[in-house]
Design a protein around this motif. Structure first.
Motif, PDB file in Angstrom:
ATOM      1  N   PHE A 227     -62.968   7.854-147.912  1.00 54.21           N
ATOM      2  CA  PHE A 227     -63.178   6.434-147.613  1.00 54.21           C
ATOM      3  C   PHE A 227     -63.160   5.545-148.849  1.00 54.21           C
ATOM      4  O   PHE A 227     -62.558   4.474-148.857  1.00 54.21           O
ATOM      5  N   LEU A 228     -63.847   5.982-149.901  1.00 54.60           N
ATOM      6  CA  LEU A 228     -63.908   5.183-151.123  1.00 54.60           C
ATOM      7  C   LEU A 228     -62.520   5.062-151.754  1.00 54.60           C
ATOM      8  O   LEU A 228     -62.121   3.986-152.210  1.00 54.60           O
ATOM      9  N   ASP A 229     -61.785   6.187-151.744  1.00 53.49           N
ATOM     10  CA  ASP A 229     -60.412   6.171-152.269  1.00 53.49           C
ATOM     11  C   ASP A 229     -59.610   5.072-151.583  1.00 53.49           C
ATOM     12  O   ASP A 229     -58.946   4.257-152.211  1.00 53.49           O
ATOM     13  N   GLU A 230     -59.684   5.080-150.247  1.00 49.14           N
ATOM     14  CA  GLU A 230     -58.852   4.161-149.484  1.00 49.14           C
ATOM     15  C   GLU A 230     -59.269   2.708-149.681  1.00 49.14           C
ATOM     16  O   GLU A 230     -58.427   1.823-149.781  1.00 49.14           O
ATOM     17  N   LEU A 231     -60.584   2.462-149.735  1.00 47.56           N
ATOM     18  CA  LEU A 231     -61.038   1.076-149.895  1.00 47.56           C
ATOM     19  C   LEU A 231     -60.681   0.531-151.280  1.00 47.56           C
ATOM     20  O   LEU A 231     -60.279  -0.623-151.420  1.00 47.56           O
ATOM     21  N   LEU A 232     -60.831   1.363-152.317  1.00 45.14           N
ATOM     22  CA  LEU A 232     -60.494   0.895-153.665  1.00 45.14           C
ATOM     23  C   LEU A 232     -58.989   0.672-153.807  1.00 45.14           C
ATOM     24  O   LEU A 232     -58.540  -0.257-154.469  1.00 45.14           O
ATOM     25  N   GLU A 233     -58.222   1.552-153.171  1.00 37.32           N
ATOM     26  CA  GLU A 233     -56.771   1.382-153.172  1.00 37.32           C
ATOM     27  C   GLU A 233     -56.396   0.056-152.501  1.00 37.32           C
ATOM     28  O   GLU A 233     -55.538  -0.676-152.976  1.00 37.32           O
ATOM     29  N   ALA A 234     -57.089  -0.232-151.400  1.00 32.42           N
ATOM     30  CA  ALA A 234     -56.835  -1.485-150.684  1.00 32.42           C
ATOM     31  C   ALA A 234     -57.161  -2.694-151.557  1.00 32.42           C
ATOM     32  O   ALA A 234     -56.630  -3.776-151.364  1.00 32.42           O
ATOM     33  N   CYS A 235     -58.056  -2.487-152.539  1.00 32.88           N
ATOM     34  CA  CYS A 235     -58.409  -3.570-153.478  1.00 32.88           C
ATOM     35  C   CYS A 235     -57.400  -3.671-154.618  1.00 32.88           C
ATOM     36  O   CYS A 235     -57.578  -4.466-155.540  1.00 32.88           O
ATOM     37  N   GLY A 236     -56.381  -2.825-154.590  1.00 36.44           N
ATOM     38  CA  GLY A 236     -55.329  -2.923-155.591  1.00 36.44           C
ATOM     39  C   GLY A 236     -55.508  -2.029-156.795  1.00 36.44           C
ATOM     40  O   GLY A 236     -54.715  -2.070-157.730  1.00 36.44           O
ATOM     41  N   ALA A 237     -56.552  -1.203-156.791  1.00 33.98           N
ATOM     42  CA  ALA A 237     -56.772  -0.324-157.941  1.00 33.98           C
ATOM     43  C   ALA A 237     -55.920   0.928-157.805  1.00 33.98           C
ATOM     44  O   ALA A 237     -55.526   1.320-156.705  1.00 33.98           O
ATOM     45  N   LYS A 238     -55.648   1.552-158.953  1.00 42.24           N
ATOM     46  CA  LYS A 238     -55.023   2.870-158.920  1.00 42.24           C
ATOM     47  C   LYS A 238     -56.190   3.856-158.840  1.00 42.24           C
ATOM     48  O   LYS A 238     -57.099   3.818-159.671  1.00 42.24           O
ATOM     49  N   VAL A 239     -56.182   4.691-157.816  1.00 42.71           N
ATOM     50  CA  VAL A 239     -57.334   5.570-157.608  1.00 42.71           C
ATOM     51  C   VAL A 239     -56.963   7.011-157.943  1.00 42.71           C
ATOM     52  O   VAL A 239     -55.894   7.485-157.563  1.00 42.71           O
ATOM     53  N   VAL A 240     -57.841   7.667-158.674  1.00 43.67           N
ATOM     54  CA  VAL A 240     -57.641   9.081-158.977  1.00 43.67           C
ATOM     55  C   VAL A 240     -58.011   9.856-157.723  1.00 43.67           C
ATOM     56  O   VAL A 240     -59.170  10.185-157.496  1.00 43.67           O
ATOM     57  N   THR A 241     -57.017  10.112-156.868  1.00 42.04           N
ATOM     58  CA  THR A 241     -57.360  10.666-155.559  1.00 42.04           C
ATOM     59  C   THR A 241     -57.801  12.125-155.635  1.00 42.04           C
ATOM     60  O   THR A 241     -58.541  12.578-154.778  1.00 42.04           O
ATOM     61  N   ASP A 242     -57.354  12.841-156.650  1.00 42.76           N
ATOM     62  CA  ASP A 242     -57.788  14.227-156.745  1.00 42.76           C
ATOM     63  C   ASP A 242     -58.860  14.403-157.808  1.00 42.76           C
ATOM     64  O   ASP A 242     -58.917  15.417-158.489  1.00 42.76           O
TER      65      ASP A 242
END
Lengths: 311, 243
Positions: free
Chosen positions: A190-205
């Motif tokens: 969930f946090l990955d997806e919300l931060l991504e939606a905010c335009g950040a590059k997320v370290v998904t792994d």
């Protein structure tokens, strides 16, 4: 206890359990969470005169006290006619869910309610479900609505999403039904997806996603809590993250409290700014760095964000 | 005879050996110290199972999933922190061996990964804390810092219903005979105070109407402690008698 579908009008606005942290050391979390909820058109109704949940400490001394403490808060939510309680601290969610589970057993429920009654407190009928504020935002607004609320994308920022322990863990207490707004305890998203939606590059792994920060033993086992906090920051560094996003006040405070020791034992290059996910979301929604209270954090994410051009 | 793995192996016995120019040093001549364990007593197990926090102990089938993922065992590298083994010893009633880990057990950070992963639904974290409680309540085990912290935390919280973190910090540091340098304390205190994050002493939050419930819960706590101590001691006494 699993999250359940709204059962009545009162359930569209769940009860909000702040716990000790959000009213004290985690003030920045509370302020920024309110900003985020406001921008997404989500409301929470605060439980007044709540008490501390007992975290993971009280249960080692007394089962009954460890159930009665959270049960009182759940009872207060029920007396507000709510079936859903939202909390922002992993420890609170854990102990509320644990009490909920224990109160399912009739004998325990009778005994604990008798204790609450003797203490002049409403009794608990066992009919509330507990949710983390991250899950609440995800379930009620979701990445799509978050994306459309963004005014200043977190472009150019690489963020390591740190969920910490006790977030949807253990599932025997919290339930795992993603459709109903409960994240995966082993590999949360969930946090990955919300931060991504905010335009950040997320370290998904991000490998330290759900490890423990050692915060529970921050005072009684300093070496462990420094080592765990350092490994969270170090994994973030290895993954190329500029900053770490947290969803738990204990995790946030513990990591930041150990920064000097981490610098001394593991080197300054390990350290990076740490911020509540709601602070980052609020900035993405247009708040100024100061409004999101990023200057409160000892790791000074405010300075970092300003250096990247955020006002 | 149960096999209590670690203590059977003479770990110090490393052979320095070279055969035809090849170094084959190692555990070649490790032998098993013979040991006969008699008088196994299920009463420790029964006591743990009798506590609400420990009731899942008998489900454990010793797969070791808890220990494989345990952050104290694997990440922190404290290999003697072995939840599976603690449960094993408690199931056997091997108190003498268990006592060696009386302080180690309390280093569990309660991350609950073990509870999450246990295929048998053992609440490992709560079970091993209960085993720790047994050892602590029956004496002989030195109090451990985490246990002292649990007590300081609970006492602080039951006073007002809301934790006074700064007072807890000061009280606990006093218990451990430590103190933060006054200047550092002042600097931190001022920063937190200015941003409205410090509510301590006269400024401490309190739950309205807490007095009554606070008293009831303090009584419940004392009663639980008394009951647990009494039942654990009677197990320990009978164990001692049989040894």
């Amino acid at each position: 206890m699993s999250a359940s579908a709204p059962r009545g009008p009162a359930d569209t606005v769940p009860a909000y359990y702040p716990g000790c942290s959000l009213d004290g050391l985690g003030k920045a979390y509370e302020v920024s969470a309110q900003q985020v909820l406001g921008r997404l058109g989500l409301a929470l109704d605060r439980i007044v005169d709540y008490n501390c949940c007992g975290a993971t400490e009280v249960k080692n001394l007394s089962q009954d006290v460890s159930v009665a403490l959270p049960a009182r808060n759940l009872a207060l939510a029920r007396s507000m006619d709510r079936h859903q309680v939202v909390a922002a601290c992993n420890g609170c969610v854990y102990s509320l869910a644990r009490a909920n589970d224990a109160m399912r057993e009739p004998a325990t429920r009778g005994r604990i309610n008798a204790t609450l009654e003797r203490g002049g407190t409403p009794t608990y009928d066992g009919e509330a479900s507990v949710q983390h504020v991250l899950e609440f935002i995800y379930a009620r607004a979701g990445p799509e609505r978050v994306r459309s609320a963004v005014r200043r994308p977190l472009a150019g920022l690489t963020v390591a999403p740190y969920y910490g322990c006790l977030y949807t863990r253990p599932k025997s207490l919290t339930g795992v039904q993603k459709t109903l707004g409960t994240d995966d305890p082993e590999h949360p998203q969930f946090l990955d997806e919300l931060l991504e939606a905010c335009g950040a590059k997320v370290v998904t792994d991000f490998s330290a996603k759900t490890i423990c920060c050692g915060g529970g033993h921050a005072l009684s086992d300093l070496d462990v809590s420094v080592a765990f906090s350092a490994s969270i920051l170090n994994e973030a560094r290895r993954a190329g993250a500029d900053l770490v996003a947290t969803i738990c006040p204990l995790g946030q405070i513990n990591i930041e409290n150990q920064l000097d020791r981490i610098r001394a034992s593991y080197g300054a290059e390990v350290v990076r700014p740490v911020a509540y996910f709601t602070q980052l979301m609020s900035v993405a929604f247009g708040a100024r760095v100061r409004e999101a209270r990023l200057q409160d954090n000892f790791s000074r994410p405010d300075l970092f964000l300003r250096s990247r051009g955020f006002p | 005879m149960p096999i209590v793995e670690k203590s059977l192996v003479d770990v110090d016995r490393k052979e320095k050996l070279e055969l035809e120019g090849i170094d084959v040093s190692g555990d070649w001549n490790t032998f098993l110290r013979s040991r006969v364990q008699v008088d196994l007593d299920v009463r420790i197990h029964d006591w743990v199972k009798g506590q609400p926090q420990g009731e899942t102990i008998s489900r454990c089938w010793q797969c070791g999933t808890c220990t494989a993922g345990c952050c104290m065992h694997t990440d922190y590298g404290l290999t003697e922190f072995n939840p599976r083994y603690f449960i094993y010893l408690a199931q056997l009633g091997y108190e003498e061996e268990l006592r060696k880990y009386a302080t180690t057990i309390w280093r569990c950070v309660s991350c609950n990964k073990c509870v999450e992963r246990c295929p048998k639904g053992v609440k490992v974290e709560e079970v091993i804390h209960t085993i720790g409680s047994y050892l602590e309540l029956t004496g002989g085990a030195p109090e451990s810092p985490a246990d002292r912290f649990d007590r300081a935390y609970t006492a602080n919280l039951l006073e007002r219903g809301i934790l006074d973190e700064a007072a807890l910090f000061r009280a606990y540091e006093r218990l451990e005979g430590r103190s933060m340098p006054a200047r550092e304390m002042l600097r931190m205190g001022l920063t937190l105070l200015k941003s409205g994050r410090l509510h301590t002493g006269p400024l401490a939050h309190r739950t309205r109407g807490w007095r009554k419930l606070g008293r009831v819960l303090r009584e419940t706590l004392a009663e639980d402690e008394r009951r647990r101590r009494a039942s654990a001691s009677s197990v320990a006494r009978s164990q001692g008698g049989r040894r």
